[in-house]
Design an enzyme around this catalytic site. Structure first.
Site, PDB file in Angstrom:
ATOM      1  N   ASP A 153      -3.432 -12.288  -7.224  1.00 29.33           N
ATOM      2  CA  ASP A 153      -3.327 -10.842  -7.395  1.00 29.33           C
ATOM      3  C   ASP A 153      -4.716 -10.220  -7.270  1.00 29.33           C
ATOM      4  O   ASP A 153      -5.528 -10.701  -6.478  1.00 29.33           O
ATOM      5  CB  ASP A 153      -2.690 -10.537  -8.762  1.00 29.33           C
ATOM      6  N   HIS A 217      -3.796  -3.941 -11.490  1.00 24.95           N
ATOM      7  CA  HIS A 217      -2.542  -4.573 -11.079  1.00 24.95           C
ATOM      8  C   HIS A 217      -2.456  -6.035 -11.516  1.00 24.95           C
ATOM      9  O   HIS A 217      -1.454  -6.480 -12.083  1.00 24.95           O
ATOM     10  CB  HIS A 217      -2.401  -4.458  -9.567  1.00 24.95           C
ATOM     11  N   SER A 543       6.519  -5.596  -8.045  1.00 22.96           N
ATOM     12  CA  SER A 543       5.353  -6.321  -8.563  1.00 22.96           C
ATOM     13  C   SER A 543       5.488  -6.589 -10.051  1.00 22.96           C
ATOM     14  O   SER A 543       4.933  -7.561 -10.570  1.00 22.96           O
ATOM     15  CB  SER A 543       4.079  -5.503  -8.332  1.00 22.96           C
TER      16      SER A 543
END
Length: 761
Positions: A153, A217, A543
Site C-alpha cells: 500500500d 491510505h 480498498s
C-alpha cells in the site's frame, strides 16, 4: 494501481483541470528537437519461476544484464542506467527502460513469459466488525500472534496507537524480512518489517524516503486488517468507539509502493517479490489496474500467483468503477476479490434553508457552521466566462468552471457529486445533488451535504423564487441505516471479463464509511489546503473492504495454519451470507446485479474457520486451468519452473468450468439453450464421520440443476469426494438467473452460489 478510496479520484480531476491550459501551451511550444528525445519507457520483463541459483538480494542477475545488452546494445547501457530492478527472490524478471522495438525483441527471447509497459495502479473499524458479527470477545487462537499480514500500500504511520507493540513478544522465527528504517521511521514488535520502493521514477519534493505513510491510505488498510484495539477513536467525534483490526494480535509487514502521484507496476511487483520471500502469511492489496488485461501482464496477478505457490493467500479490492458490468479490476481465481458493502451506521448531514425547511443528505461533514446562514447560489448561475465556461459546465462545479467573485463566501448548489470547483473558488460550503442510489461520500474540505434529486430540485426552486436565498449546513450526526447491508454504486461489478465462468467478485465486506487509523500529516479529505489533523478517518472504497477480508483470512489461518490458500478462500466464500442465509443478508432486492455485485455474499468471520467442507486447489489445478485459457506449455514451464505440460489429448476447453472453485458461473450466448457440466471435489474439514445432502435452492422454472451424487458420506477428516453439477434448460428472456448449492450434514451448511447468465451481459 489504485490505492485511492472511491471519492479520492476527484483530486486527480482537480489537477487535470488546473493544468489543462498550461499543458496545451507547452504542447504548442514544442520544437523539432522533441523528435530527438529519448523514446524509452519502463517495461516489465516477466520470466516466471525464480532463478535456481541463490542470488544475494542486492545483486543484479548477470542474465538480466546480458538480455538487456542484446536488445539495447552495450553503449546505450553504459550511457545511462536502463536496468531499474531485478526480481529474483520469489520469481524471475526485471524492469528496464526500453524502446517499443527493443520491447518487442525482448518478448521473443527464450525464457520470457511476457513484456508489458509499467502502468500506474490506483488505490481502490469501530462498528464494521461488530456489524458482521465479529465481536471483541470472539474465540481467538494462540497462533494469531505468529500470523504475519503483509500490506502492499502507501506505507504506515508507525506511531499510531493501532500499531503499538505493548504486550507483544519478538517477531515469529519464520520472519525473514527487514525494516528499511531511517531516522524518522522505526519498526517494533507489531510492525515487524517495512520496505519502500521507487524504482522507475525519481523522488520528488514532498516524498518521504521511508516506509512512512504520507497519504493515510496504507495506515487505514493496515489497521483495518490487523490493528490493535484502540478505545475512544473517532473523526472529530464522529464514529466514536473502539477501533480494531480483524486479527489485533497478528504482526504487520509493510511494503510502500504508492506515493502521492502514483503506484508503479515496477514497485508493486518488487513488493510481491520481497513479501513472499520475507515469510508473510496473508497479503492485503487494496490496489487495482486501470483496465483489466490478461493474467500475466499485470503485477498483482503475477505476484499473487507466485504467492499462491508458496502458500500465501492474496486478498484484493474488486475496484471502485461500479456499478456497470465487467468493471471488476482484480479477477484471477488464485486470489480473493472483495466487493464493498455498507454497514448499519450512516452519517446524516442536514441542510436548512432560510425558509426553515430542512433536508437530509450524506457526506461525512465534520465542520460546524453553528447555525449561521450564508447566501445560497446555484452553480449554473455562476460560470467562469473569462475561462470560456457557461452554465452547462459550471453547474457541475468542476474545478475552474466557477466565477470566484460570484461564489466566494456563499454556499453553492451543484449538479453533481464532487464540489471541487466550489472549494477552489472560495465557497463557504457546497450542497451536492444527483446523488447515486445506494452511495456514500467521504469527507470534503468544507461544509457539505449530498442530497437526492427531489431535495435538490426543491432547493433549486427556493433559490429561484427568493430574493435573498440563504442556507446553513450542520455537522453530521450518526443514524442507523436500516437497509444495510447493500453494495454501494462505486463497488465494481462482474462478470469476469477474461474468464466468464469464474464468478467474481468472490465475497463482500464492509467498505463504506469505515473508521480506521490515519496518518496525521495527510489531509482528511485529501484536498490541498485541508488543514484538519486527525489520527483516525472515515473513508470508503473497496480498498476498505479488502483488509476486512484480509483480517478474516488471517483469522482462519490462525486456526488452520496448514490450510492452502485455496482452502481458506473456499471457507470465506462458502460461509458468506447472501439472500438464502440468516438475518440481514445481501439481497438482489437492493442490488439487482446480485452475485455480480456481492459474490457469495457478506463475509462471516465467525463461521469462516468452520466451513465443514472446502473446495481445495493445487498449483497443478491452476496449470490445467491456464492450459484451458490458451497458455502454452513453454510459458507455463517458465512460470512454474517444472515440467508440467498441456497435453494435446486433454480437452482443456471445459477446464475453466471445472477448476475446483467454490462457486459456479455459466455463461451462454443462447439463453434459450443452456448446458453446462461442473466437476468438483469436496474435502472434509468438519466432522470425521458425516453425511452431506445436496440442496439446490432458488432454481428458476425451465432451468434444471442436478447434483450427482446428491449424497456425500465421509468417514474421515481430509477425505475427498467427487461430485458433478449439471445445468440444462433455459433462462428465457432473463439476462441472469441465481441459485445456490448447499451441502448440509445437519451441523455445517456449505453454500456455493450458482449464476447462469447470457454472454451479452
Amino acid at each position: 494501481m489504485d490505492l485511492v478510496p472511491r471519492s479520492r479520484k476527484g483530486f486527480f480531476h482537480v489537477v487535470w483541470f488546473l493544468l489543462l491550459s498550461l499543458t496545451c501551451t507547452l504542447l504548442v511550444d514544442v520544437t523539432h528537437s522533441a523528435a530527438h528525445t529519448d523514446t524509452r519507457k519502463v517495461y516489465i520483463v516477466y520470466m516466471g519461476d525464480k532463478p535456481k541459483l541463490d542470488i544475494p538480494t542486492t545483486t543484479t542477475l548477470p542474465l538480466h544484464v546480458d538480455m538487456l545488452q542484446n536488445v539495447a546494445g552495450s553503449s546505450n547501457i553504459e550511457q545511462k542506467p536502463l536496468l531499474l530492478h531485478s526480481y529474483k527472490r520469489s520469481f524471475n524478471g526485471f524492469a528496464a527502460k526500453l524502446t517499443e522495438e527493443e520491447a518487442q525483441k525482448m518478448a521473443g527471447m527464450a525464457g520470457v513469459v511476457s513484456v508489458f509497459p509499467s502502468g500506474k495502479q490506483k488505490l481502490h473499524t469501530t462498528r464494521s466488525w461488530n456489524f458482521i458479527g465479529f465481536h471483541e470477545n470472539v474465540k481467538r487462537s494462540t497462533v494469531e500472534s505468529d500470523i504475519i499480514v503483509g500490506v502492499i500500500d502507501s506505507g504506515v504511520w508507525p506511531e499510531s496507537a493501532s500499531f503499538s507493540d505493548a504486550g507483544f513478544g519478538p517477531p515469529p522465527k519464520k520472519w525473514k524480512g527487514t525494516c528499511q528504517g531511517s531516522s524518522n521511521f522505526t519498526c517494533n514488535n507489531k510492525i515487524i518489517g517495512a520496505r519502500y520502493y521507487r524504482n522507475s521514477e525519481p523522488f520528488i519534493k514532498g516524498d518521504i524516503k521511508s516506509p512512512r505513510d504520507s497519504g493515510g491510505h496504507g495506515t487505514h488498510t493496515a489497521s483495518t486488517a490487523a490493528g490493535n484495539l484502540v478505545s475512544k477513536a473517532s473523526l472529530f467525534g464522529l464514529g466514536s468507539g473502539t477501533a480494531r483490526g480483524g486479527v489485533p494480535s497478528a504482526r504487520i509487514a509493510v511494503y510502500k509502493v504508492c506515493w502521492p502521484s502514483d503506484c508503479d507496476d515496477v514497485d508493486i511487483l518488487a513488493a510481491f517479490d520481497d513479501a513472499i520471500a520475507d515469510g508473510v502469511d496473508i497479503l492485503s492489496v487494496s490496489l487495482g489496474p486501470a483496465s483489466p488485461d490478461d493474467y500475466f501482464r499485470t503485477p498483482i496477478t503475477i505476484g499473487a500467483f507466485h504467492a499462491f505457490r508458496k502458500g500465501i493467500l492474496t486478498s484484493t479490492a474488486a475496484g471502485n468503477d461500479g456499478p456497470g458490468p465487467k468493471t471488476i479490476a482484480n479477477f484471477a481465481p488464485w486470489f480473493l476479490s472483495v466487493a464493498a458493502t455498507t454497514i448499519d451506521r450512516e452519517f446524516v448531514t442536514k441542510v436548512q434553508l432560510g425558509n426553515q425547511k430542512t433536508y437530509e443528505g450524506i457526506v461525512t461533514n465534520t465542520f460546524d457552521l453553528k447555525g449561521k446562514f450564508y447566501p445560497l447560489r446555484y452553480a449554473g448561475d455562476a460560470p467562469n466566462r473569462t475561462a470560456g465556461y457557461d452554465e452547462s459546465t459550471s453547474k457541475t462545479c468542476e474545478p475552474g468552471t466557477l466565477d470566484h467573485n460570484l461564489v466566494k463566501g456563499k454556499i453553492v448548489l451543484c449538479d453533481g457529486t464532487t464540489g471541487y470547483g466550489a472549494y477552489f473558488a472560495g465557497a463557504v460550503g457546497v450542497i451536492l445533488q444527483s446523488r447515486p442510489v445506494a452511495d456514500v461520500l467521504d469527507p470534503l474540505p468544507m461544509p457539505a451535504s449530498c442530497l437526492g434529486l427531489d431535495s435538490g430540485n426543491s432547493i433549486y426552486y427556493y433559490i429561484n423564487s427568493t430574493r435573498n436565498p440563504t442556507a446553513t449546513i450542520f455537522k453530521s450526526t450518526e443514524d442507523i441505516d436500516t437497509l444495510s447491508p447493500y453494495v454501494p454504486s462505486f463497488s465494481s461489478r462482474g462478470p469476469n471479463p477474461v474468464t466468464p465462468n469464474i464468478l467474481k467478485p468472490d465475497i463482500a465486506a464492509p467498505g463504506a464509511s469505515i473508521l480506521a487509523a490515519w496518518a496525521p500529516i495527510a489531509p482528511v479529505s485529501d484536498y490541498p489546503g485541508d488543514d484538519r489533523v486527525a489520527s483516525y478517518n472515515v473513508i470508503s472504497g473497496t480498498s476498505m473492504a479488502c483488509p476486512h477480508a484480509t483480517g478474516v483470512a488471517a483469522y482462519v489461518k490462525s486456526f488452520h495454519p496448514n490450510w492452502t490458500p485455496a482452502a481458506i478462500q473456499s471457507a470465506l466464500i462458502t460461509t458468506g451470507r447472501a439472500v438464502y442465509k440468516r438475518a440481514k443478508p445481501l439481497s438482489p432486492d437492493l442490488n439487482p446485479e446480485a452475485e455480480f455485485a456481492y459474490g457469495a455474499g457478506q463475509i462471516d468471520p465467525v463461521r469462516a474457520p468452520y466451513p465443514g467442507l472446502v473446495y481445495d486447489a493445487t498449483e497443478l489445478d491452476y496449470i490445467e486451468f491456464l492450459c484451458a485459457q490458451g497458455y502454452s506449455t513453454k510459458l507455463l514451464q517458465s512460470i512454474t519452473g517444472h515440467k508440467s505440460s498441456c497435453s494435446s489429448k486433454t480437452n482443456y476447453g471445459a477446464l475453466s468450468d471445472n477448476l475446483n472453485y467454490p462457486s459456479f458461473a455459466l455463461s451462454s450466448s443462447n439463453p434459450n439453450s443452456i448446458s453446462g457440466v461442473f466437476n468438483r471435489t469436496a474435502t472434509n474439514v468438519g466432522s470425521p464421520r458425516s453425511t452431506y445432502k445436496a440442496k439446490v435452492i432458488g432454481a428458476t422454472k425451465g432451468l434444471e440443476i442436478k447434483v450427482n451424487p446428491s449424497i456425500l458420506s465421509f468417514s474421515s477428516l481430509g477425505q475427498k469426494l467427487f461430485f458433478q453439477v449439471t445445468i440444462k434448460g433455459s433462462i428465457h428472456h432473463k439476462s441472469r438467473v441465481s441459485a445456490s448449492l448447499v451441502w448440509d450434514d445437519g451441523t455445517f451448511q456449505v453454500r456455493s452460489p450458482i449464476v447462469v447468465y447470457a454472454i451479452y451481459y
